[in-house]
Design a protein around this motif. Structure first.
Motif, PDB file in Angstrom:
ATOM      1  N   TYR A 196       0.849  -1.176   0.000  1.00 16.55           N
ATOM      2  CA  TYR A 196       0.000   0.000   0.000  1.00 16.55           C
ATOM      3  C   TYR A 196       0.888   1.230   0.000  1.00 16.55           C
ATOM      4  CZ  TYR A 196      -4.201  -2.705   1.086  1.00 16.55           C
ATOM      5  OH  TYR A 196      -5.250  -3.585   1.045  1.00 16.55           O
ATOM      6  N   GLY A 197       0.459   2.267  -0.670  1.00 18.42           N
ATOM      7  CA  GLY A 197       1.230   3.496  -0.651  1.00 18.42           C
ATOM      8  C   GLY A 197       1.207   4.199  -1.989  1.00 18.42           C
ATOM      9  N   ARG A 198       2.181   5.065  -2.190  1.00 21.34           N
ATOM     10  CA  ARG A 198       2.263   5.896  -3.387  1.00 21.34           C
ATOM     11  C   ARG A 198       3.713   5.963  -3.841  1.00 21.34           C
ATOM     12  NH1 ARG A 198      -1.080   9.807  -5.591  1.00 21.34           N
ATOM     13  NH2 ARG A 198      -2.562   9.618  -3.852  1.00 21.34           N
ATOM     14  N   LEU A 199       3.941   5.837  -5.149  1.00 20.91           N
ATOM     15  CA  LEU A 199       5.296   5.947  -5.681  1.00 20.91           C
ATOM     16  C   LEU A 199       5.840   7.348  -5.437  1.00 20.91           C
ATOM     17  CD1 LEU A 199       5.064   4.111  -9.150  1.00 20.91           C
ATOM     18  CD2 LEU A 199       5.553   3.150  -6.887  1.00 20.91           C
ATOM     19  N   LEU A 200       7.131   7.408  -5.158  1.00 21.02           N
ATOM     20  CA  LEU A 200       7.793   8.695  -4.953  1.00 21.02           C
ATOM     21  C   LEU A 200       8.691   9.056  -6.127  1.00 21.02           C
ATOM     22  CD1 LEU A 200       8.745   8.386  -1.182  1.00 21.02           C
ATOM     23  CD2 LEU A 200       7.025   9.903  -2.178  1.00 21.02           C
ATOM     24  N   GLU A 201       8.505   8.361  -7.242  1.00 20.23           N
ATOM     25  CA  GLU A 201       9.349   8.594  -8.412  1.00 20.23           C
ATOM     26  C   GLU A 201       8.512   8.700  -9.674  1.00 20.23           C
ATOM     27  OE1 GLU A 201      13.110   6.363  -8.685  1.00 20.23           O
ATOM     28  OE2 GLU A 201      12.425   5.298  -6.902  1.00 20.23           O
ATOM     29  N   VAL A 213      -0.653   3.071  -5.449  1.00 20.02           N
ATOM     30  CA  VAL A 213      -0.579   1.642  -5.781  1.00 20.02           C
ATOM     31  C   VAL A 213      -1.968   1.015  -5.831  1.00 20.02           C
ATOM     32  CG1 VAL A 213       0.427  -0.569  -5.124  1.00 20.02           C
ATOM     33  CG2 VAL A 213       1.726   1.523  -4.769  1.00 20.02           C
ATOM     34  N   ASP A 214      -2.927   1.541  -5.094  1.00 21.27           N
ATOM     35  CA  ASP A 214      -4.306   1.062  -5.219  1.00 21.27           C
ATOM     36  C   ASP A 214      -4.807   1.258  -6.639  1.00 21.27           C
ATOM     37  OD1 ASP A 214      -4.324   0.365  -2.594  1.00 21.27           O
ATOM     38  OD2 ASP A 214      -5.841   1.794  -1.954  1.00 21.27           O
ATOM     39  N   ASP A 250     -11.679  -2.390  -6.071  1.00 22.98           N
ATOM     40  CA  ASP A 250     -11.397  -1.139  -5.349  1.00 22.98           C
ATOM     41  C   ASP A 250      -9.917  -0.942  -5.075  1.00 22.98           C
ATOM     42  OD1 ASP A 250     -10.865  -2.987  -3.378  1.00 22.98           O
ATOM     43  OD2 ASP A 250     -12.218  -2.115  -1.882  1.00 22.98           O
ATOM     44  N   GLY A 251      -9.074  -1.808  -5.634  1.00 24.18           N
ATOM     45  CA  GLY A 251      -7.631  -1.644  -5.460  1.00 24.18           C
ATOM     46  C   GLY A 251      -7.066  -2.225  -4.197  1.00 24.18           C
ATOM     47  N   SER A 252      -7.891  -2.926  -3.405  1.00 24.92           N
ATOM     48  CA  SER A 252      -7.384  -3.500  -2.165  1.00 24.92           C
ATOM     49  C   SER A 252      -6.565  -4.757  -2.445  1.00 24.92           C
ATOM     50  CB  SER A 252      -8.540  -3.836  -1.219  1.00 24.92           C
ATOM     51  OG  SER A 252      -9.420  -4.761  -1.821  1.00 24.92           O
ATOM     52  N   ILE A 253      -5.683  -5.081  -1.516  1.00 24.11           N
ATOM     53  CA  ILE A 253      -4.879  -6.292  -1.616  1.00 24.11           C
ATOM     54  C   ILE A 253      -5.737  -7.462  -1.160  1.00 24.11           C
ATOM     55  CG2 ILE A 253      -2.847  -7.525  -0.771  1.00 24.11           C
ATOM     56  CD1 ILE A 253      -1.523  -4.813  -0.367  1.00 24.11           C
ATOM     57  N   PRO A 310      -4.487  10.665 -15.598  1.00 28.46           N
ATOM     58  CA  PRO A 310      -3.814   9.880 -16.645  1.00 28.46           C
ATOM     59  C   PRO A 310      -2.302  10.066 -16.642  1.00 28.46           C
ATOM     60  CG  PRO A 310      -5.819  10.853 -17.520  1.00 28.46           C
ATOM     61  CD  PRO A 310      -5.629  11.435 -16.141  1.00 28.46           C
ATOM     62  N   ALA A 311      -1.846  11.311 -16.393  1.00 25.72           N
ATOM     63  CA  ALA A 311      -0.398  11.566 -16.381  1.00 25.72           C
ATOM     64  C   ALA A 311       0.280  10.794 -15.260  1.00 25.72           C
ATOM     65  CB  ALA A 311      -0.127  13.061 -16.242  1.00 25.72           C
ATOM     66  N   GLU A 312      -0.330  10.768 -14.062  1.00 26.72           N
ATOM     67  CA  GLU A 312       0.256  10.030 -12.936  1.00 26.72           C
ATOM     68  C   GLU A 312       0.319   8.540 -13.237  1.00 26.72           C
ATOM     69  OE1 GLU A 312      -1.331  13.002  -9.366  1.00 26.72           O
ATOM     70  OE2 GLU A 312      -2.297  11.069  -9.733  1.00 26.72           O
ATOM     71  N   LEU A 313      -0.727   7.996 -13.854  1.00 22.81           N
ATOM     72  CA  LEU A 313      -0.743   6.578 -14.180  1.00 22.81           C
ATOM     73  C   LEU A 313       0.320   6.247 -15.218  1.00 22.81           C
ATOM     74  CD1 LEU A 313      -1.926   3.768 -13.949  1.00 22.81           C
ATOM     75  CD2 LEU A 313      -3.768   4.457 -15.508  1.00 22.81           C
ATOM     76  N   ARG A 314       0.420   7.063 -16.248  1.00 23.51           N
ATOM     77  CA  ARG A 314       1.427   6.815 -17.287  1.00 23.51           C
ATOM     78  C   ARG A 314       2.841   6.909 -16.727  1.00 23.51           C
ATOM     79  NH1 ARG A 314      -1.981  10.687 -20.431  1.00 23.51           N
ATOM     80  NH2 ARG A 314      -3.410   9.422 -21.699  1.00 23.51           N
ATOM     81  N   GLU A 315       3.096   7.951 -15.935  1.00 23.20           N
ATOM     82  CA  GLU A 315       4.439   8.140 -15.376  1.00 23.20           C
ATOM     83  C   GLU A 315       4.810   6.996 -14.446  1.00 23.20           C
ATOM     84  OE1 GLU A 315       4.127  11.935 -13.566  1.00 23.20           O
ATOM     85  OE2 GLU A 315       4.463  13.063 -15.434  1.00 23.20           O
ATOM     86  N   GLY A 316       3.848   6.555 -13.624  1.00 24.20           N
ATOM     87  CA  GLY A 316       4.124   5.450 -12.723  1.00 24.20           C
ATOM     88  C   GLY A 316       4.434   4.170 -13.470  1.00 24.20           C
TER      89      GLY A 316
END
Length: 364
Positions: A196-201, A213-214, A250-253, A310-316
Motif C-alpha cells: 500500500y502506498g504511493r510511488l515517490l518517483e 498503488v491502489d 477497489d484496489g485492495s490487496i 492519466p499523467a500520474e498513471l502513465r508516469e508510474g
C-alpha cells in the motif's frame, strides 16, 4: 466531563460517571479500526454508526447531569466547539485530500463521542495501596479549553510527526540519503502490487505525488494482466485497443493472487497479441493510440481511482517497466487512524500533549 460534587454521587463503581464509562467503548472499536487500516487501508462504514449512537446517548446523559448546574454553560460551549469546529475539520481535510474517507469519519465520530474532558478515578484503595504515588484522576493534563476531541486531534498530529523521523532512521543505515528517506522506503518493483502506498518517483525524478498503488492494482485488474507481464512486454501493453475490460475492484490487496486477473487465472490479452488481425487493428487505431498511452485516459474515464490522473498513471507505469529498475521508492503513508488511536489512548491516560508542551515553555 469533569465530575463535581453533584455528579460524584453518580460515579459507577467509583470510577467514572455513566456517560464517561460508556465512552470507553470507543477505545476497542478505534483500536480495531486502526488495525484494519494498517492491514488493508479499508475501514467499513459500519464501524462508525454504533459509536455515533454511543456518543449521542452519552451526550444526552451528560446533559441531564449538568442541567441546572453552574457547569451547564461551559458544557454547552464545549459541545458546540466539538461539533461545530472539530467535526467539520475532518470533512474539510478530507475534501482537501489530507484525509481518507475513514479518517474523516473517525474524526467526526470522536467529536460526537468526546466533546468535553472525561474524568476517570482510581479507587481510593488502589491509591492508598500505591502509597499515593499515582494520580487519583485521569487524564492528568487537561487543556483549559476542555474540548477533548480537540485534544485527541492535536495528540494525533504530534504523534504522527514522529513517523518521518522513524523512516529516516530506518533508511539511514542503507546509505539512502535522499529527500525520500523521510517519507518513504525502497521496495522491490516485483513486490509493489502487494504494497500500500504511493510511488515517490516519476521518469523525471522525485515527486510527492506519484502513482497510488491502489490505482495501479485497479488498472492491472481492468486489463486482466499482472505487473510481471507488463514489465516483460511493455511495448505490447503500452498501446491497448479499445475493448471491453474487466471489473477493476477497489484496489485492495487480496490474499488470493488470482483476484488480480480475470476469471481466476492469468489472462492473455489476446486483443493485443501480435498477428495479422492485430496488425490490421493497429493500423486502424494508430491515430488514437498516441493520445492515450497505456489506455490511461480511457481507464480513468470509466473508473474513479482515488484521484489518479492519466499523467500520474502513465508516469508510474513508465517507472515500473524500466528494464534496469530493481527497486522504487514508495511512501507507505501513515494510516491516520493508527496515530489517532494512540492519540486517544494518550489523551485518556495522560491528557493534552500540546497543552503540556506549551505549559513547559511558559506559553500556556
Amino acid at each position: 466531563m469533569e465530575v463535581d460534587a453533584r455528579t460524584a454521587v453518580s460515579l459507577v463503581f467509583g470510577i467514572a460517571s455513566g456517560p464517561d464509562l460508556l465512552r470507553l467503548v470507543a477505545v476497542p472499536v478505534l483500536g480495531w479500526a486502526a488495525l484494519r487500516d494498517v492491514r488493508t487501508r479499508r475501514v467499513p462504514n459500519r464501524a462508525w454508526l454504533p459509536l455515533v449512537v454511543v456518543g449521542v446517548v452519552a451526550l444526552a446523559w451528560d446533559a441531564l447531569l449538568v442541567a441546572g448546574t453552574r457547569r451547564q454553560t461551559l458544557f454547552v460551549i464545549r459541545v458546540l466547539l466539538s461539533l461545530g469546529l472539530v467535526a467539520p475539520l475532518g470533512y474539510v481535510f478530507w475534501r482537501l485530500g489530507g484525509f481518507g474517507g475513514a479518517d474523516a469519519k473517525a474524526v467526526m465520530t470522536l467529536a460526537v463521542v468526546f466533546p468535553a474532558n472525561p474524568a476517570y478515578y482510581l479507587p481510593a484503595s488502589v491509591v492508598t495501596a500505591l502509597g499515593g504515588a499515582v494520580p487519583a484522576a485521569y487524564p492528568t493534563q487537561t487543556a483549559a479549553l476542555g474540548v477533548f476531541s480537540l485534544t485527541i486531534l492535536s495528540n494525533t498530529v504530534l504523534l504522527g510527526l514522529a513517523y518521518p523521523l522513524l523512516l529516516a532512521l530506518r533508511n539511514l543505515p542503507r546509505g539512502e540519503i535522499t529527500p525520500a528517506m523521510f517519507v518513504g522506503r525502497p521496495v522491490a518493483v516485483d513486490e509493489i502490487p502487494g504494497e500500500y502506498g504511493r510511488l515517490l518517483e516519476t521518469p523525471a525524478g522525485f515527486t510527492r505525488r506519484g502513482l497510488d498503488v491502489d490505482a495501479l492494482r485497479m488498472y492491472l485488474r481492468w486489463r486482466g494482466v499482472d505487473l510481471a507481464a507488463v514489465r516483460s512486454e511493455p511495448d505490447r501493453y503500452r498501446h491497448p485497443l479499445p475493448t471491453e475490460r474487466n471489473d477493476p475492484g477497489d484496489g485492495s490487496i487480496v490474499d488470493d493472487e488470482r483476484a488480480l486477473t480475470d476469471g481466476g487465472e492469468t489472462v492473455v490479452d489476446t486483443v493485443d497479441a501480435p498477428g495479422p488481425a492485430t496488425d490490421a487493428r493497429d493500423a486502424q487505431e494508430s491515430a488514437v493510440r498516441p493520445l492515450d498511452t497505456w489506455g490511461a485516459a480511457r481507464f480513468l474515464e470509466e473508473h474513479r481511482a482515488y484521484g489518479t490522473t492519466p499523467a500520474e498513471l502513465r508516469e508510474g507505469l513508465e517507472v515500473l517497466v524500466e528494464s534496469d529498475r530493481e527497486t522504487v521508492w514508495l511512501t507507505p503513508g501513515i494510516p491516520f487512524i493508527l496515530p489517532m488511536f494512540a492519540g486517544l489512548v494518550v489523551a485518556l491516560g495522560y491528557g493534552d500533549l500540546l497543552f503540556a508542551l506549551l505549559s513547559a515553555l511558559g506559553l500556556a
